[in-house]
Design a protein around this motif. Structure first.
Motif, mmCIF file in Angstrom:
data_model
loop_
_atom_site.group_PDB
_atom_site.id
_atom_site.type_symbol
_atom_site.label_atom_id
_atom_site.label_comp_id
_atom_site.label_asym_id
_atom_site.label_seq_id
_atom_site.Cartn_x
_atom_site.Cartn_y
_atom_site.Cartn_z
ATOM 1 N N LEU A 181 90.415 73.024 47.294
ATOM 2 C CA LEU A 181 91.530 72.322 46.665
ATOM 3 C C LEU A 181 92.868 72.977 46.995
ATOM 4 C CD1 LEU A 181 90.016 71.630 43.116
ATOM 5 C CD2 LEU A 181 90.358 69.994 44.979
ATOM 6 N N SER A 182 93.903 72.161 46.993
ATOM 7 C CA SER A 182 95.274 72.631 47.220
ATOM 8 C C SER A 182 96.183 72.001 46.182
ATOM 9 C CB SER A 182 95.747 72.253 48.626
ATOM 10 O OG SER A 182 94.897 72.787 49.616
ATOM 11 N N VAL A 183 97.379 72.561 46.055
ATOM 12 C CA VAL A 183 98.380 71.985 45.165
ATOM 13 C C VAL A 183 98.694 70.558 45.599
ATOM 14 C CG1 VAL A 183 100.776 72.183 44.374
ATOM 15 C CG2 VAL A 183 99.354 74.229 44.567
ATOM 16 N N ASP A 184 98.848 69.676 44.622
ATOM 17 C CA ASP A 184 99.138 68.244 44.792
ATOM 18 C C ASP A 184 97.896 67.417 45.111
ATOM 19 O OD1 ASP A 184 101.834 68.597 44.250
ATOM 20 O OD2 ASP A 184 102.348 68.885 46.366
ATOM 21 N N ASP A 185 96.720 68.045 45.208
ATOM 22 C CA ASP A 185 95.488 67.266 45.406
ATOM 23 C C ASP A 185 95.175 66.476 44.140
ATOM 24 O OD1 ASP A 185 95.100 68.129 47.947
ATOM 25 O OD2 ASP A 185 93.445 69.503 47.491
ATOM 26 N N HIS A 186 94.679 65.243 44.343
ATOM 27 C CA HIS A 186 94.213 64.438 43.213
ATOM 28 C C HIS A 186 92.778 64.845 42.891
ATOM 29 C CE1 HIS A 186 92.461 60.889 41.156
ATOM 30 N NE2 HIS A 186 93.650 60.879 40.570
ATOM 31 N N VAL A 187 92.495 65.078 41.602
ATOM 32 C CA VAL A 187 91.164 65.544 41.200
ATOM 33 C C VAL A 187 90.705 64.807 39.948
ATOM 34 C CG1 VAL A 187 91.435 67.855 42.170
ATOM 35 C CG2 VAL A 187 92.154 67.414 39.818
ATOM 36 N N TRP A 188 89.412 64.976 39.669
ATOM 37 C CA TRP A 188 88.820 64.468 38.439
ATOM 38 C C TRP A 188 88.228 65.651 37.671
ATOM 39 C CZ3 TRP A 188 89.063 59.373 36.909
ATOM 40 C CH2 TRP A 188 89.534 58.464 37.883
ATOM 41 N N ILE A 189 88.538 65.708 36.391
ATOM 42 C CA ILE A 189 87.931 66.701 35.505
ATOM 43 C C ILE A 189 86.768 66.033 34.783
ATOM 44 C CG2 ILE A 189 88.282 68.187 33.486
ATOM 45 C CD1 ILE A 189 91.253 68.269 34.212
ATOM 46 N N THR A 190 85.608 66.658 34.810
ATOM 47 C CA THR A 190 84.442 66.125 34.112
ATOM 48 C C THR A 190 84.066 67.048 32.960
ATOM 49 O OG1 THR A 190 82.979 67.228 35.709
ATOM 50 C CG2 THR A 190 83.552 64.929 36.140
ATOM 51 N N LEU A 191 83.650 66.440 31.847
ATOM 52 C CA LEU A 191 83.336 67.196 30.641
ATOM 53 C C LEU A 191 81.928 66.898 30.154
ATOM 54 C CD1 LEU A 191 86.618 66.634 28.553
ATOM 55 C CD2 LEU A 191 86.014 68.629 29.930
ATOM 56 N N ASP A 192 81.195 67.947 29.813
ATOM 57 C CA ASP A 192 79.902 67.799 29.162
ATOM 58 C C ASP A 192 80.164 67.420 27.704
ATOM 59 O OD1 ASP A 192 77.473 68.109 27.848
ATOM 60 O OD2 ASP A 192 76.931 69.942 28.913
ATOM 61 N N PRO A 193 79.578 66.320 27.205
ATOM 62 C CA PRO A 193 79.820 65.921 25.808
ATOM 63 C C PRO A 193 79.537 67.036 24.810
ATOM 64 C CG PRO A 193 78.698 64.165 26.984
ATOM 65 C CD PRO A 193 78.728 65.346 27.914
ATOM 66 N N GLU A 194 78.557 67.893 25.104
ATOM 67 C CA GLU A 194 78.186 68.962 24.182
ATOM 68 C C GLU A 194 79.276 70.029 24.069
ATOM 69 O OE1 GLU A 194 75.632 69.034 22.215
ATOM 70 O OE2 GLU A 194 74.771 67.169 22.984
ATOM 71 N N CYS A 195 80.191 70.069 25.013
ATOM 72 C CA CYS A 195 81.236 71.092 25.021
ATOM 73 C C CYS A 195 82.531 70.631 24.372
ATOM 74 C CB CYS A 195 81.518 71.544 26.460
ATOM 75 S SG CYS A 195 80.115 72.357 27.258
ATOM 76 N N VAL A 196 82.573 69.374 23.922
ATOM 77 C CA VAL A 196 83.783 68.839 23.308
ATOM 78 C C VAL A 196 83.743 69.091 21.800
ATOM 79 C CG1 VAL A 196 85.226 66.804 22.946
ATOM 80 C CG2 VAL A 196 83.945 67.070 25.087
ATOM 81 N N MET A 197 84.743 69.798 21.290
ATOM 82 C CA MET A 197 84.844 70.080 19.859
ATOM 83 C C MET A 197 85.723 69.024 19.203
ATOM 84 S SD MET A 197 85.372 74.232 20.085
ATOM 85 C CE MET A 197 86.532 74.165 21.460
ATOM 86 N N VAL A 198 85.339 68.580 18.008
ATOM 87 C CA VAL A 198 86.038 67.493 17.315
ATOM 88 C C VAL A 198 86.580 68.003 15.988
ATOM 89 C CG1 VAL A 198 85.850 65.173 16.365
ATOM 90 C CG2 VAL A 198 84.472 65.824 18.362
ATOM 91 N N PHE A 199 87.883 67.802 15.761
ATOM 92 C CA PHE A 199 88.507 68.168 14.498
ATOM 93 C C PHE A 199 89.363 67.002 14.022
ATOM 94 C CE2 PHE A 199 87.862 72.072 16.892
ATOM 95 C CZ PHE A 199 87.116 72.818 15.974
#
Length: 387
Positions: free
Chosen positions: A342-360
């Motif tokens: 990866l380099s600066v200005d590259d378009h990317v996608w962040i993926t999240l594991d549902p188990e790692c998402v905290m809800v408040f």
């Protein structure tokens, strides 16, 4: 076996110059078991040092009860107030509090000379002093004065003095804050090894999250005089009880979400986000996740929990690389230990594991972290309370 320290409904109030009453300790409960290394953690003004000083007897609470090794040393109901010298504990101060006109030998011997019960002979005291100095590795400095010692050596001298009387409970008021980072890391290891070897109970005050995680068997996170959560480092980090705890311990990313019960997802400005089973589902929520829990890809995964963004910066941190990703109006942080192209200005996608998402639950008085998800804003927010 009786707890080493037990605190029940403890409250300590201070009055500001303008007459405003502030609770430095607010109805706190805490039970410390024998042999534990408990860390009181929080930003300046949270009440952690005041709590430590009430255990030591240097501050008198307004209400509640404190027991040390099964003995009541303070009780507002029973009108009990035991002096510091009779509480059978030791304390190591941030400034070390060494007598500049005394040698290391005499500084360490001082508690033995002034004990009220079980007076020792000079030979017994000498043996105790030598054993204590050997324990912390500074036997060769026994005839030096504090002004001739480095910061680390002064810290060891203060620790030897705290241990020389054989106290089963030792209190530490940010004792490593006056030495440089490299020495501090070494002293943490030595302190922990000494505590494990001798088996005394340690209660340690710090604002340093890394120090707390490394030393503690359990951490008490304080905010505005209240114990927000008391648990193991892993529990505090992975299962924070409140949004404050989540943002103060470690780094987080944050986004707002609205619960869509029909789809079973939170609707966010970055698309639908699914969370793990058992997570709360308030109508309006703050969704938090750690930088190390996000994945990076240059291809659209075509699923939920995918956030589109552009790489703004890459910071090499040694053990990992930190990627700053601009996602709409939010800036996200991702940590990756694997090399990428990866380099600066590259378009990317962040993926999240549902188990790692905290809800408040999002409430009007919640205190969000800064836009990069760092803990600096949490650490910087402090009430005007004595700490």
């Amino acid at each position: 076996m009786e707890p080493a320290v037990q605190i029940d409904r403890l409250t300590k109030e201070f009055t500001r110059r303008d007459g405003t009453l502030v609770k430095a300790i607010d109805d706190a409960d805490l039970v410390v078991e024998p042999g534990e290394f408990v860390v009181l953690l929080g930003p300046s003004g949270c009440g952690k040092t005041t709590l430590l000083r009430t255990i030591a007897g240097l501050e008198t609470p307004d209400r509640g009860q404190i027991r040390v090794s099964g003995k009541t040393v303070f009780s507002s109901d029973e009108r009990v107030l035991v002096t510091p010298s009779q509480r059978n504990l030791s304390m190591m101060f941030q400034s070390y509090a060494l007598w500049p006109h005394m040698t290391v030998r005499n500084n360490v011997r001082y508690p033995l000379e002034n004990r009220r019960a079980g007076k020792m002979s000079r030979s017994q005291m000498q043996e105790k002093v030598e054993d204590s100095l050997a324990t912390v590795g500074i036997s060769d400095l026994i005839d030096q004065y504090p002004g001739q010692l480095s910061g680390g050596q002064q810290q060891r001298t203060a620790l030897a003095r705290a241990l020389v009387d054989g106290s089963r409970v030792v209190l530490f008021d940010e004792p490593l804050s006056n030495v440089d980072a490299q020495v501090r890391e070494q002293l943490r290891i030595e302190l922990l090894a000494t505590q494990r070897r001798l088996g005394f109970t340690a209660i340690f005050v710090t604002h340093d999250q890394a120090e707390a995680m490394e030393l503690a068997t359990r951490i008490a996170v304080l905010d505005q005089g209240k114990v927000q959560q008391f648990g193991t480092p892993e529990e505090i980090y992975r299962s924070p009880a409140t949004e404050y705890v989540a943002t103060f311990i470690g780094s987080t990313n944050r986004m707002a979400g609205a619960w869509d019960s029909s789809a079973g997802v939170f609707r966010t400005s970055h698309g639908p986000i699914r969370v793990g089973d058992g997570r709360p589902t308030p109508k309006q929520a703050n969704l938090l996740w750690r930088p190390e829990d996000g994945g990076l890809s240059q291809e659209d995964p075509g699923t939920t929990n995918a956030i589109s963004g552009t790489v703004q910066a890459m910071l090499f941190m040694g053990s990992h690389t930190e990627y700053i990703v601009q996602c709409g109006e939010d800036r996200m942080r991702i940590w990756s230990s694997r090399p990428t192209s990866l380099s600066v200005d590259d378009h990317v996608w962040i993926t999240l594991d549902p188990e790692c998402v905290m809800v408040f639950e999002d409430s009007s008085d919640s205190r969000p972290s800064d836009e990069a998800g760092s803990t600096e804003s949490a650490a910087g927010r402090s009430a005007e309370v004595v700490s």
